[in-house]
Write a protein that holds these residues in place. Structure first.
Motif, PDB file in Angstrom:
ATOM      1  N   LEU A 119     -18.977  10.975  -7.352  1.00 22.66           N
ATOM      2  CA  LEU A 119     -17.685  10.947  -8.024  1.00 22.66           C
ATOM      3  C   LEU A 119     -16.695  11.957  -7.435  1.00 22.66           C
ATOM      4  CD1 LEU A 119     -16.089   9.715 -10.436  1.00 22.66           C
ATOM      5  CD2 LEU A 119     -16.915  11.653 -11.777  1.00 22.66           C
ATOM      6  N   GLY A 120     -17.087  13.200  -7.315  1.00 23.61           N
ATOM      7  CA  GLY A 120     -16.183  14.239  -6.806  1.00 23.61           C
ATOM      8  C   GLY A 120     -15.723  13.969  -5.386  1.00 23.61           C
ATOM      9  N   ARG A 121     -16.658  13.555  -4.554  1.00 25.22           N
ATOM     10  CA  ARG A 121     -16.329  13.266  -3.143  1.00 25.22           C
ATOM     11  C   ARG A 121     -15.334  12.104  -3.046  1.00 25.22           C
ATOM     12  NH1 ARG A 121     -18.272  13.881   2.132  1.00 25.22           N
ATOM     13  NH2 ARG A 121     -18.316  11.968   3.342  1.00 25.22           N
ATOM     14  N   SER A 122     -15.585  11.038  -3.797  1.00 21.78           N
ATOM     15  CA  SER A 122     -14.664   9.898  -3.735  1.00 21.78           C
ATOM     16  C   SER A 122     -13.314  10.248  -4.360  1.00 21.78           C
ATOM     17  CB  SER A 122     -15.276   8.645  -4.358  1.00 21.78           C
ATOM     18  OG  SER A 122     -15.562   8.827  -5.719  1.00 21.78           O
ATOM     19  N   ALA A 123     -13.298  11.124  -5.376  1.00 24.26           N
ATOM     20  CA  ALA A 123     -12.029  11.540  -5.987  1.00 24.26           C
ATOM     21  C   ALA A 123     -11.170  12.318  -4.989  1.00 24.26           C
ATOM     22  CB  ALA A 123     -12.285  12.380  -7.237  1.00 24.26           C
ATOM     23  N   VAL A 124     -11.780  13.211  -4.228  1.00 25.34           N
ATOM     24  CA  VAL A 124     -11.044  13.982  -3.217  1.00 25.34           C
ATOM     25  C   VAL A 124     -10.512  13.051  -2.130  1.00 25.34           C
ATOM     26  CG1 VAL A 124     -11.294  15.704  -1.367  1.00 25.34           C
ATOM     27  CG2 VAL A 124     -12.218  16.169  -3.655  1.00 25.34           C
ATOM     28  N   LYS A 125     -11.359  12.132  -1.666  1.00 21.16           N
ATOM     29  CA  LYS A 125     -10.926  11.189  -0.632  1.00 21.16           C
ATOM     30  C   LYS A 125      -9.817  10.266  -1.146  1.00 21.16           C
ATOM     31  CE  LYS A 125     -14.564   9.237   1.201  1.00 21.16           C
ATOM     32  NZ  LYS A 125     -15.864   8.800   1.713  1.00 21.16           N
ATOM     33  N   PHE A 126      -9.910   9.855  -2.408  1.00 14.75           N
ATOM     34  CA  PHE A 126      -8.866   9.032  -3.026  1.00 14.75           C
ATOM     35  C   PHE A 126      -7.539   9.804  -3.040  1.00 14.75           C
ATOM     36  CE2 PHE A 126      -6.410   7.876  -6.797  1.00 14.75           C
ATOM     37  CZ  PHE A 126      -6.353   6.500  -6.719  1.00 14.75           C
ATOM     38  N   ALA A 127      -7.571  11.058  -3.472  1.00 17.69           N
ATOM     39  CA  ALA A 127      -6.359  11.872  -3.542  1.00 17.69           C
ATOM     40  C   ALA A 127      -5.748  12.085  -2.155  1.00 17.69           C
ATOM     41  CB  ALA A 127      -6.661  13.221  -4.206  1.00 17.69           C
ATOM     42  N   ILE A 128      -6.581  12.353  -1.176  1.00 14.84           N
ATOM     43  CA  ILE A 128      -6.095  12.517   0.210  1.00 14.84           C
ATOM     44  C   ILE A 128      -5.444  11.226   0.691  1.00 14.84           C
ATOM     45  CG2 ILE A 128      -6.841  12.792   2.623  1.00 14.84           C
ATOM     46  CD1 ILE A 128      -8.987  14.782   1.523  1.00 14.84           C
ATOM     47  N   ASN A 129      -6.100  10.104   0.462  1.00 18.37           N
ATOM     48  CA  ASN A 129      -5.576   8.806   0.885  1.00 18.37           C
ATOM     49  C   ASN A 129      -4.197   8.547   0.283  1.00 18.37           C
ATOM     50  OD1 ASN A 129      -5.891   5.970   1.974  1.00 18.37           O
ATOM     51  ND2 ASN A 129      -5.835   5.524  -0.209  1.00 18.37           N
ATOM     52  N   VAL A 130      -4.086   8.700  -1.031  1.00 18.17           N
ATOM     53  CA  VAL A 130      -2.826   8.431  -1.725  1.00 18.17           C
ATOM     54  C   VAL A 130      -1.724   9.380  -1.241  1.00 18.17           C
ATOM     55  CG1 VAL A 130      -1.720   8.537  -3.995  1.00 18.17           C
ATOM     56  CG2 VAL A 130      -3.898   7.383  -3.742  1.00 18.17           C
ATOM     57  N   ALA A 131      -2.045  10.661  -1.126  1.00 16.18           N
ATOM     58  CA  ALA A 131      -1.041  11.651  -0.717  1.00 16.18           C
ATOM     59  C   ALA A 131      -0.546  11.402   0.712  1.00 16.18           C
ATOM     60  CB  ALA A 131      -1.622  13.061  -0.833  1.00 16.18           C
ATOM     61  N   VAL A 132      -1.453  11.151   1.630  1.00 18.12           N
ATOM     62  CA  VAL A 132      -1.063  10.927   3.027  1.00 18.12           C
ATOM     63  C   VAL A 132      -0.237   9.646   3.166  1.00 18.12           C
ATOM     64  CG1 VAL A 132      -1.959  10.366   5.338  1.00 18.12           C
ATOM     65  CG2 VAL A 132      -2.928  12.277   4.049  1.00 18.12           C
ATOM     66  N   LEU A 133      -0.697   8.575   2.535  1.00 15.76           N
ATOM     67  CA  LEU A 133       0.037   7.311   2.653  1.00 15.76           C
ATOM     68  C   LEU A 133       1.417   7.399   2.011  1.00 15.76           C
ATOM     69  CD1 LEU A 133      -2.750   4.660   2.082  1.00 15.76           C
ATOM     70  CD2 LEU A 133      -1.672   5.335   4.221  1.00 15.76           C
ATOM     71  N   TRP A 134       1.510   8.069   0.862  1.00 11.30           N
ATOM     72  CA  TRP A 134       2.827   8.230   0.226  1.00 11.30           C
ATOM     73  C   TRP A 134       3.743   9.044   1.134  1.00 11.30           C
ATOM     74  CZ3 TRP A 134       5.804  12.346  -1.336  1.00 11.30           C
ATOM     75  CH2 TRP A 134       6.958  11.997  -2.032  1.00 11.30           C
ATOM     76  N   ALA A 135       3.237  10.147   1.690  1.00  8.87           N
ATOM     77  CA  ALA A 135       4.056  11.008   2.550  1.00  8.87           C
ATOM     78  C   ALA A 135       4.540  10.265   3.796  1.00  8.87           C
ATOM     79  CB  ALA A 135       3.269  12.254   2.953  1.00  8.87           C
ATOM     80  N   VAL A 136       3.697   9.434   4.360  1.00  5.61           N
ATOM     81  CA  VAL A 136       4.075   8.687   5.567  1.00  5.61           C
ATOM     82  C   VAL A 136       5.084   7.582   5.233  1.00  5.61           C
ATOM     83  CG1 VAL A 136       3.210   7.082   7.327  1.00  5.61           C
ATOM     84  CG2 VAL A 136       1.989   9.212   6.860  1.00  5.61           C
ATOM     85  N   THR A 137       4.831   6.834   4.165  1.00  2.00           N
ATOM     86  CA  THR A 137       5.685   5.678   3.885  1.00  2.00           C
ATOM     87  C   THR A 137       6.993   6.036   3.192  1.00  2.00           C
ATOM     88  OG1 THR A 137       4.494   5.216   1.820  1.00  2.00           O
ATOM     89  CG2 THR A 137       3.794   4.009   3.799  1.00  2.00           C
ATOM     90  N   HIS A 138       7.011   7.050   2.364  1.00  2.00           N
ATOM     91  CA  HIS A 138       8.223   7.312   1.592  1.00  2.00           C
ATOM     92  C   HIS A 138       9.112   8.414   2.176  1.00  2.00           C
ATOM     93  CE1 HIS A 138       6.251   4.471  -1.002  1.00  2.00           C
ATOM     94  NE2 HIS A 138       7.398   4.293  -1.582  1.00  2.00           N
ATOM     95  N   PRO A 139       8.699   9.671   2.266  1.00  2.00           N
ATOM     96  CA  PRO A 139       9.622  10.669   2.836  1.00  2.00           C
ATOM     97  C   PRO A 139       9.871  10.501   4.335  1.00  2.00           C
ATOM     98  CG  PRO A 139       7.834  11.748   1.634  1.00  2.00           C
ATOM     99  CD  PRO A 139       7.515  10.290   1.693  1.00  2.00           C
ATOM    100  N   LEU A 140       8.931   9.925   5.068  1.00  2.34           N
ATOM    101  CA  LEU A 140       9.115   9.782   6.519  1.00  2.34           C
ATOM    102  C   LEU A 140       9.690   8.420   6.920  1.00  2.34           C
ATOM    103  CD1 LEU A 140       5.845  11.512   7.789  1.00  2.34           C
ATOM    104  CD2 LEU A 140       8.150  12.473   7.679  1.00  2.34           C
ATOM    105  N   LEU A 141       8.986   7.347   6.586  1.00  3.89           N
ATOM    106  CA  LEU A 141       9.384   6.014   7.043  1.00  3.89           C
ATOM    107  C   LEU A 141      10.620   5.472   6.322  1.00  3.89           C
ATOM    108  CD1 LEU A 141       8.850   3.554   8.832  1.00  3.89           C
ATOM    109  CD2 LEU A 141       7.294   2.719   7.060  1.00  3.89           C
TER     110      LEU A 141
END
Length: 155
Positions: free
Chosen positions: A74-96
């Protein structure tokens, strides 16, 4: 047809997204209108943050269990989920999004260029988020990876 759709992880991912959006909106609007209305500019920010947080937690658990049937810790997948969401949001919204909006101003007025770029970035975020969750956040371990993924095929 219905059984095939329910066995398709991308369809289940979109279904979770619709539910997540409805719950997030209900929380944001209710919290703002019933509790935080008199807080000036802070009210919408706090209600939006609460709605996003509840939606993210809901999305994590539903996608972990219903969409991808993850057995990862659970903890490992939660961290990976948070990283995924944060990186994709940062790339698609403030940058792209601003870059795309600037290019679209050659075709549309500024308001429409911004709106079109937001829709394009939301769509791109959704598709990339699906793959990020499937192959990163909720990736199956070595033993499971070699097996056929029955969640994507009708039986």
């Amino acid at each position: 047809m219905r059984d095939k759709l329910l066995h398709n992880s991308f369809f289940r991912f979109l279904l979770v997204g619709v539910g997540n959006t409805l719950v997030s909106m209900a929380i944001e609007l209710s919290l703002y209108n019933l509790v935080l209305y008199d807080m000036g500019r802070t009210g919408p920010v706090l209600s939006s943050a609460a709605g996003f947080l509840v939606g993210a937690v809901m999305s994590f658990f539903l996608n972990r269990h219903f969409t991808f049937h993850s057995e990862e810790e659970l903890g490992r997948s939660a961290v990976k989920f948070a990283i995924n969401v944060a990186v994709l949001w940062a790339v698609t919204h403030p940058l792209l999004q601003p870059w795309l909006a600037e290019r679209l101003q050659a075709v549309f007025v500024e308001k429409w260029a911004n709106s079109v770029s937001l829709v394009v970035c939301m769509g791109l975020y959704t598709v990339l988020n699906y793959f990020g969750q499937r192959f990163f956040a909720f990736r199956r371990d070595g033993k499971q990876a070699g097996k056929e993924d029955k969640t994507d095929h009708a039986e």
